[in-house]
Every structure is written in C-alpha cells, then in structure tokens.
Scaffold this motif. Structure first.
Motif, short mmCIF file in Angstrom:
data_model
loop_
_atom_site.label_atom_id
_atom_site.label_comp_id
_atom_site.label_asym_id
_atom_site.label_seq_id
_atom_site.Cartn_x
_atom_site.Cartn_y
_atom_site.Cartn_z
N LYS A 476 0.86 -1.18 0.00
CA LYS A 476 0.00 0.00 0.00
C LYS A 476 0.89 1.23 0.00
CE LYS A 476 -3.24 -2.44 3.04
NZ LYS A 476 -3.85 -2.45 4.39
N TRP A 477 0.30 2.37 -0.33
CA TRP A 477 1.07 3.61 -0.32
C TRP A 477 1.69 3.85 1.06
CZ3 TRP A 477 3.42 6.88 -3.31
CH2 TRP A 477 3.79 8.14 -2.80
N GLU A 478 0.96 3.51 2.11
CA GLU A 478 1.44 3.75 3.47
C GLU A 478 2.37 2.64 3.96
OE1 GLU A 478 -2.70 5.31 2.79
OE2 GLU A 478 -1.72 3.35 2.61
N GLU A 479 2.32 1.47 3.33
CA GLU A 479 3.11 0.32 3.76
C GLU A 479 3.72 -0.35 2.54
OE1 GLU A 479 0.45 -2.13 6.01
OE2 GLU A 479 0.53 -0.84 7.78
N ARG A 480 4.86 0.12 2.13
CA ARG A 480 5.52 -0.40 0.93
C ARG A 480 7.03 -0.48 1.10
NH1 ARG A 480 6.58 4.67 -2.13
NH2 ARG A 480 5.71 6.35 -0.86
N ASP A 481 7.47 -0.62 2.36
CA ASP A 481 8.91 -0.68 2.65
C ASP A 481 9.38 -2.13 2.70
OD1 ASP A 481 8.45 1.97 2.98
OD2 ASP A 481 8.79 2.02 5.14
N PHE A 482 10.57 -2.37 2.16
CA PHE A 482 11.12 -3.72 2.09
C PHE A 482 12.53 -3.70 2.66
CE2 PHE A 482 12.85 -7.54 0.28
CZ PHE A 482 11.76 -8.39 0.09
N ASP A 483 12.77 -4.50 3.71
CA ASP A 483 14.09 -4.54 4.35
C ASP A 483 15.09 -5.32 3.50
OD1 ASP A 483 14.17 -3.05 6.69
OD2 ASP A 483 13.11 -4.57 7.84
N LEU A 484 16.28 -4.76 3.37
CA LEU A 484 17.38 -5.41 2.65
C LEU A 484 18.38 -5.88 3.70
CD1 LEU A 484 17.81 -2.62 -0.04
CD2 LEU A 484 16.52 -4.76 -0.31
N ALA A 485 18.44 -7.17 3.94
CA ALA A 485 19.29 -7.68 5.03
C ALA A 485 19.66 -9.13 4.79
CB ALA A 485 18.56 -7.54 6.36
N ASP A 486 20.74 -9.57 5.44
CA ASP A 486 21.17 -10.96 5.44
C ASP A 486 20.88 -11.56 6.82
OD1 ASP A 486 22.29 -10.67 2.86
OD2 ASP A 486 24.11 -9.83 3.74
N ILE A 487 20.37 -12.77 6.84
CA ILE A 487 20.09 -13.47 8.10
C ILE A 487 20.94 -14.73 8.14
CG2 ILE A 487 18.31 -14.34 9.64
CD1 ILE A 487 17.83 -11.46 8.73
N MET A 488 21.81 -14.82 9.14
CA MET A 488 22.69 -15.98 9.30
C MET A 488 22.22 -16.82 10.49
SD MET A 488 24.66 -15.10 6.81
CE MET A 488 25.93 -16.35 6.92
N VAL A 489 22.30 -18.14 10.33
CA VAL A 489 21.87 -19.03 11.41
C VAL A 489 23.02 -19.23 12.39
CG1 VAL A 489 20.22 -20.20 9.92
CG2 VAL A 489 22.52 -21.14 10.17
N LYS A 490 22.70 -19.74 13.56
CA LYS A 490 23.71 -19.97 14.59
C LYS A 490 24.58 -21.17 14.24
CE LYS A 490 21.13 -17.96 18.47
NZ LYS A 490 20.04 -17.39 17.68
N GLU A 491 25.78 -21.18 14.81
CA GLU A 491 26.72 -22.29 14.62
C GLU A 491 26.04 -23.62 14.94
OE1 GLU A 491 30.62 -23.82 13.84
OE2 GLU A 491 29.94 -21.75 13.71
N GLY A 492 26.25 -24.60 14.07
CA GLY A 492 25.67 -25.92 14.30
C GLY A 492 24.31 -26.11 13.68
N SER A 493 23.78 -25.06 13.00
CA SER A 493 22.48 -25.16 12.34
C SER A 493 22.63 -24.85 10.86
CB SER A 493 21.48 -24.19 12.96
OG SER A 493 21.16 -24.54 14.29
#
Length: 647
Positions: A476-493
């Motif tokens: 929507k005009w009021e909600e159109r933001d998109f996060d640009l990010a990397d998500i890394m898992v914890k060690e052992g997963s």
C-alpha cells in the motif's frame, strides 16, 4: 605370504571404496590416501617374491586409479569441466591470476598425460616389453622440466608463494565483476574446489612417480628404497602444507552467492514485477474538488480517496482509481497516448506530450483511436479547470499483482531435506520465495538425485481462508517498505526454510534454522526455529532508506548492475514521470534460479538491491553456502616414532 598380502589388498580396497559415496572431497581424499599409502607400503614391505609383487602392485594401483577418478568426479560434480579450466572461464581476461592459473593448468595437463599412460601400462602390463615400461619410468623421474617431480614442485611453489591467494581472493571478489555468480559458486566454495584439485594433482604425481620407481625396481635396475622413502615424505609434507596454506584464505573468503544480470531479460523468467499498484493518472481538478469547482491548484490534492466524474468524456474513458496521491500541474494542454488496456499492458498511458514541449514516457507512434487531446477550460467563467498529473494507487484484488507471501516455506525435514537454493516466483498474483531442497548426507553432502524446487502454495488472495497480514502482505502507499538484510543461522544449524514478516511498516525476511550433526548428516527434528536479524528493532528505528529517485524501468538499462545495497530498506514506488510517465512499479524482483553448482547446505539467506544509476534495479536473493573450513586439518600427523601417518 603372497596370499595373505593379496587378502590384505582386497580388504584395504573395500575399506576405501565402499563408503566414498557419502564423503566430501577432503574426507574422500584422506580416506583414499590412507588406502593408497598403507596398501602400497604393506605390499612392498612384506612380499619378497618379485613376480608376486608385480601382480599385487599392478592390481592395487589399478584400483587406486579408480578411487582418484571418484574424487575427481566428486569435485566437478554435474559440470563435466576441470575446476581450474572453469575458474579461467569466469575470471576477467586481464586479471594477472589468469596467467598463473593457466600455467598450473598446462602442468596439470602434462601430468594427466603421464597418468593416463601409467593406467594403460598397468591394465595391460603383460602385453608391454620391459623396455617400454623402463622408458616410461625414466621419463617420469628424469629430472628435466617435463618430469613429474619438477612439475609437482613447480605447482607447489606457485600456490604457496606469499601473495598467490591474495590475488585469488581479489580475482573472485564477489563485489567486483561477475566471476562468482557466473561460476555459480561462492568464493569459499571456489577456493575449496581449487584446494581439492591441487590435492588431486599432488596425489596423482605421487602415484605416477611411485609407480615409475616400482617399475624400475621390478625390472632390477636398482633398489630405490631411499628414493621411495623421500618421495613418501615429500608427498606428505606437500599435502599438509597445501591445506595449511589454503585454510586461512577459505576462512576469509565470502560464502555469499547470487545471480548476475542475465544476458537477456525475460518477464517471469529472469524478473518479476509488481503490477497495477502505482500509476501516473491524469484527472481534471473539477473531479477532484468535493465542491465541483476548479478554485484550488493541483498540488492541493496530496491524498484523497474520492473523486467524481462529471460530464467530461476523458474521465469516463479511464479505469476508476480508489486512492489519488500527490497531484501536479504540468501544462494547460497535452496529447495522451492511452495504452491498449491495463489488463494487457499494466499501464494507463504509453506517453504524454505537453504543449510546452515536455514529454512523459518513451516517444513512439500512437494510433489515432488511442490518442486524446486535453486542454484547460473555464468553469463559471472564473476558474481554470486544469488537468492534473497525479499518482494512483490501484484497487481491486483481482486486478493488481502486489501481494507477497508471508507463509513459511520449508524443506521436508522429516525426510532429512534441507534448503539448497532460492528464487522469486509469482503465482496467482502472489510473489513467493521458492526454495530448492535436497537430502542431507553425512559430512555436509547433498544427494544430487533428490534436488527439486518445492512447489509454492497455490492460493488466491480473494479466497476468504487466507488473510492479509498473516498469509500475505499487501503493498500500500502507506506500507511499501522492504528490508534489505542478510540473516545468518547460529553455529551448528543450517537453513531449512524462509518466510517474511511485518516489522512496523516494513516487510522483513526470516529464516528457519535447524540443528544438524555434521558427521551423520541427520537433522534434529523438533528443534527448528525462525531467526531474524538480531538487531532488527534497532535497525528498524535507525535504518537508512535506499532512495530511488527519478529512475527508469530496470530492464531498459544496457549496463550490468554495478551498485549493490544491503542493510537499508527500499520503498516500492513508481518510475519517473519524464522517463516512463510513472507507469511502472520499481524495483523489480530478480527471478533467476539461485543454486550452487555444487549443492551444499546453507548457513544464511539474504535479500539485497542491485542496479545501475538511473534505473529502478532488482530485489535479489542471495544464499550463504556452508563453509567446510572448520573440518579441515592436517592429512598426516606424526606417530609415536615421529613418522607421518594419515591423521
């Protein structure tokens, strides 16, 4: 004694033949090296009869060549091309590393000629005269520039000299050029494959040289015990030093992998676009004013959800708009080329030409039936009823394609499957992150026969069983933001799924992490968790926006993407009025399949923006491949007598 040794050879061969299908290359190399060294030395230390020795040596070496073939096949996987040759294909032509790698490749080719010749002699040894065998052996160990010891030492010195792998990291820098995404391997994977290839070169050289000394020994030219001992120690030293030299660079290398821009863009194959969300629209002030007057200027109408259509033929020709934003006055007259239909073109207009010479959109011909002239007119002889250029947020669910799936997409963990790839797809107006899955095997390997793209959920946003904000996200005009990010898992997963969730006014990526046992390859079912960026709340408050100002349609760019942005957020918006009449929503989504040439488990997933100046660019997925560095160690370690043995 001959029978006992023969039995030992058969058992030893089985020990390092049977389990190899589930071993990674380094483990396979170590296990094969164990079989080779122990088998050969047991044979020559315990068999005194020369005839028996000849049969046993040839039998064991023939089996060994099969094992080396298995390792080489594991390195190249489904792409039937030498690792070094593949790297040369993907490196920039002017890069200095290319010359060094090409030299190593030439030496490898020479070694392989010797190796194939050795195989031929071993398989048909009874058919060759002693003189032919001796000539071969002399050529291998002659000491000239084409002899195997010289080639082996030359390759070893080249790759262990300070600076070689610094050039390597520069040549395969993921932020410079396209060598990584062309090769479909992360830099860490490329170095890992190169290390494996060097170990195979080292092992082949050792076997060919060892065989040559054995031929000379069996032909009673000499004893060569000291030469064989030196050869063994040199082989062990080089092997350990190669691993020790390369390991720190593998630790430093990026494990990120994404797709470069394709040579040709194809809608819904290489890119996906949000359609019928934001469009430039032309409306007269009289239809925007609740009092049906033209007393206000266009820029007064910044946000309205209502307008009327009076006795004005123009507005009756247009699809209605439920939300009108940021109107502007451009000129008193204009010529409008209407599109062939929004359902067909996802545009309202092809172009708009104003009386003052300004032009919105690409200049091209327009049929008379689609051309309309508009001019300011008087209302009550006082007010000028001008036409405004506004932004329209389009409306009905059946019409727009601006929905993003929020439901978790996960691999079949019950069957021990994990995520190996990723891509954006569109299905029934909804944009999904589709995953590729494969069965996890021991030592971080993936069963290639089980790889598949998991079908996305097949639902419609008009189905009352699915809810906005829970199952799907509506731009929507009021909600159109998109996060640009990397998500890394914890060690052992490792990663077993992906999802989007709303954080404030932004859409944010999540990954499902599942613990696993590296040696057994088994997932710990029941322990999966959805992981976010740990700083998401702080970043949501302080993150900067990637500004896409006055940009054109991304696929119109003739240049490859050279700007890469993460750790910001981007707003979906309309293209520039002058360049495209504001008729397209940007950025686009990169829809190319993202998978590694050698599939491995993933330890992270991200989305970033790539593009060029002046164009809207693409929201692009990236994956982070499992890094095997922590599982590398010396192949040979000293025993209690100080002699190196397989670790």
């Amino acid at each position: 004694m001959g029978r006992a040794v023969l039995l030992f050879l058969i058992i030893a061969s089985l020990l390092f033949v049977e389990p190899v299908s589930v071993l990674p290359v380094f483990e396979l190399y170590t296990k094969t090296t164990t079989g080779i060294t122990e088998t050969l030395f047991a044979t020559f230390e315990h068999v005194s009869d020369v005839a028996n020795k000849e049969k046993l040596v040839c039998s064991s070496l023939d089996t060994i060549t099969v094992q080396i073939g298995n390792i080489s096949q594991r390195i190249i996987q489904s792409e039937q091309i030498n690792v070094i040759a593949r790297m040369l294909q993907n490196l920039p032509s002017a890069h200095q590393l290319k010359l060094k790698l090409n030299d190593i490749l030439m030496k490898q080719i020479t070694l392989n000629v010797y190796y194939r010749e050795m195989e031929r002699y071993l398989r048909h040894i009874d058919k060759y005269e002693n003189s032919a065998l001796i000539n071969f052996a002399e050529g291998v160990v002659s000491g000239d520039s084409n002899s195997i010891p010289f080639l082996m030492e030359s390759v070893y010195q080249q790759v262990t000299v300070p600076g070689f792998f610094d050039d390597f990291l520069e040549g395969f820098d993921v932020t410079v050029g396209d060598s990584v995404c062309k090769g479909k391997q992360s830099t860490a994977q490329i170095i890992h494959s190169f290390m494996n290839e060097l170990l195979i070169i080292n092992l082949k050289g050792y076997i060919v040289t060892y065989t040559s000394y054995m031929i000379k020994k069996l032909c009673k030219i000499g004893d060569f015990n000291m030469e064989l001992q030196d050869l063994r120690e040199e082989f062990q030293r080089r092997t350990n030093n190669l691993v020790a030299t390369i390991k720190p660079y593998m630790e430093r290398a990026s494990s990120a992998l994404w797709r470069c821009d394709p040579q040709n863009h194809v809608k819904d194959e290489t890119y996906i676009e949000v359609t019928n969300f934001l469009h430039g629209i032309i409306l007269n002030k009289v239809n925007l004013d609740p009092n049906e007057r033209c007393s206000e200027e266009c820029d007064v109408f910044t946000y309205t959800t209502k307008y009327q259509c009076h006795d004005n033929k123009w507005c009756k020709h247009q699809t209605t708009c439920p939300k009108i934003i940021n109107c502007l006055y451009i000129d008193s007259s204009m010529e409008v080329c209407r599109s062939e239909g929004m359902f067909k073109t996802n545009r309202r207009y092809d172009y708009v030409k104003f009386g003052n010479g300004r032009h919105f959109g690409k200049r091209k011909s327009c049929s008379r039936s689609r051309t309309t002239g508009l001019e300011t007119y008087r209302n009550w002889l006082v007010y000028k009823c001008s036409y405004c250029y506004c932004l329209c947020e389009e409306g009905p669910p059946f019409f727009s394609e601006r929905y993003i799936n929020m439901r978790l997409t996960e691999s079949n963990k019950t069957d021990n499957k994990v995520m190996t790839g990723l891509r954006f797809v569109k299905n029934r107006q909804v944009i999904h992150l589709q995953i590729q899955e494969g069965t996890l095997l021991p030592y971080g390997q993936i069963d290639l026969d089980t790889l598949r793209w998991v079908p996305v959920e097949d639902y419609k946003v008009t189905n009352s069983s699915y809810h906005p904000g829970k199952d799907y996200y509506t731009l929507k005009w009021e909600e159109r933001d998109f996060d640009l990010a990397d998500i890394m898992v914890k060690e052992g997963s490792i990663v077993t799924g992906v999802a989007f969730r709303k954080v404030g006014t932004r859409l944010h990526l999540q990954v499902q992490a599942t613990p696993f046992n590296f040696t057994s390859g088994k997932l710990r079912n029941g322990f999966s968790v959805l992981e976010d960026d740990p700083d998401i709340r702080r970043k949501h408050k302080f993150a900067k926006q990637l500004i896409l100002d006055r940009v054109d349609i991304p696929i119109r760019s003739d240049l490859p993407s050279d700007k890469f942005t993460t750790n910001k957020y981007v707003k979906f918006a309309n293209t520039d009025y002058d360049k495209d009449a504001g008729q397209t929503t940007i950025p686009f989504f990169d829809a190319q399949p993202l998978e590694s040439a050698i599939p491995v488990p993933l330890v992270g997933v991200g989305v970033f923006h790539k593009g060029t100046s002046g164009f809207g660019g693409f929201i692009t997925p990236r994956i982070f491949t499992y890094n095997f560095t922590k599982h590398l160690g010396p192949v040979f370690s000293p025993d209690k007598n100080g002699r190196l043995r397989v670790s």
